[in-house]
Design an enzyme around this catalytic site. Structure first.
Site: not given
Length: 284
Positions: A71, A107, A133, A135, A228
């Site tokens: 990514k 995202d 903290a 990605g 998440m």
């Protein structure tokens, strides 16, 4: 699905990539809309990323998803990156457009969509606590700031990492007040009582673990929690929130929403409502 010489090809690159659920999401949506498209996994080793991207471009792949560990590394290999993806510092969706590869990050779109659809929560004018903290946190903080959150507090095990993230975002997005704290503050009722939303961006919960001493009971009335993590579907954090009557949701909706956003970028069409969600639910 009949594959012919006219079939448009999309896919996902990663290493490994065989575990990805994305082919099920996208191929189901292609079939539902009657599109002559296909989505396939492309295993690309880190040391061969440049070759892989050049190969996909040369054979005319229409677009592809990007997953771990590519990514960040893919950014200098692209012709263009959207401002949001550049600020997040990661790309998860690429589209081939007029001979150029353009990188997006969906995202953030996925998170905001999930908050609005599953929790009826609009970040505009709200005070948010982000746990982590890394990605995923960076994507969350950027998207929440762009959505108008008044205050964003980043709580992380490493205060330095939280401070670095806050400084990076604050330098570009001045509309939100950013604060950083260590995880020890989570047991402080006075600290927790000011937030409208708590977002867990870490992997805590995937192995049945939790945040010690987290004072969810001190959240103000009407506050929500978004985790998440989507596997397991009910983490200890979500179970705690549910027992307290706090509106909460897992990462399932975000996963679906970011996939739908990528689908729209590639095809210009919107998947039928519930199509991707149903396909994913059947696997989990």
């Amino acid at each position: 699905m009949a594959i012919t010489g006219k079939t448009t090809v999309t896919g996902i690159i990663g290493w490994p990539v065989s575990h990805s659920l994305s082919p099920v999401l996208h191929n189901g949506a292609f079939q539902a809309l009657g599109l002559d498209w296909i989505y396939v996994p492309f295993p690309v080793a880190p040391e061969r990323l440049a070759e892989g991207i050049a190969g996909l471009k040369s054979v005319g792949v229409a677009g592809f998803s990007v997953t771990i560990p590519h990514k960040v590394a893919i950014i200098p290999l692209l012709d263009q990156v959207t401002p949001e993806a550049e600020l997040i510092g990661a790309v998860n969706t690429v589209v081939a457009r007029e001979g150029k590869l353009v990188g997006y990050n969906t995202d953030g779109i996925g998170l905001i969509t999930a908050l609005r659809e599953k929790l009826s929560f609009d970040p505009n004018g709200k005070n948010v606590l982000v746990l982590g903290a890394g990605g995923a946190a960076r994507s969350a903080v950027v998207s929440l700031a762009l959505a108008g959150a008044t205050g964003i507090t980043i709580a992380n095990r490493s205060p330095d990492s939280a401070a670095a993230l806050a400084h990076l975002v604050a330098a570009r997005l001045t509309q939100s007040r950013l604060v950083t704290r260590g995880l020890d503050c989570l047991s402080d009722a006075g600290f927790m009582g000011v937030f409208d939303l708590v977002v867990n961006t870490t992997s805590v919960g995937m192995a049945g673990d939790s945040f010690p001493g987290l004072a969810l009971s001190s959240l103000q009335s009407g506050a929500c929690l978004y985790d998440m993590v989507y596997a397991p579907p009910v983490t200890p954090l979500l179970a705690q929130a549910g027992a307290l009557g706090i509106p909460c949701a897992n990462g399932f909706a975000m996963l679906v929403a970011q996939g739908e956003a990528a689908f729209r970028i590639w095809t210009g069409a919107t998947p039928p409502k519930g199509c991707m969600e149903g396909a994913l639910a059947a696997l989990l």
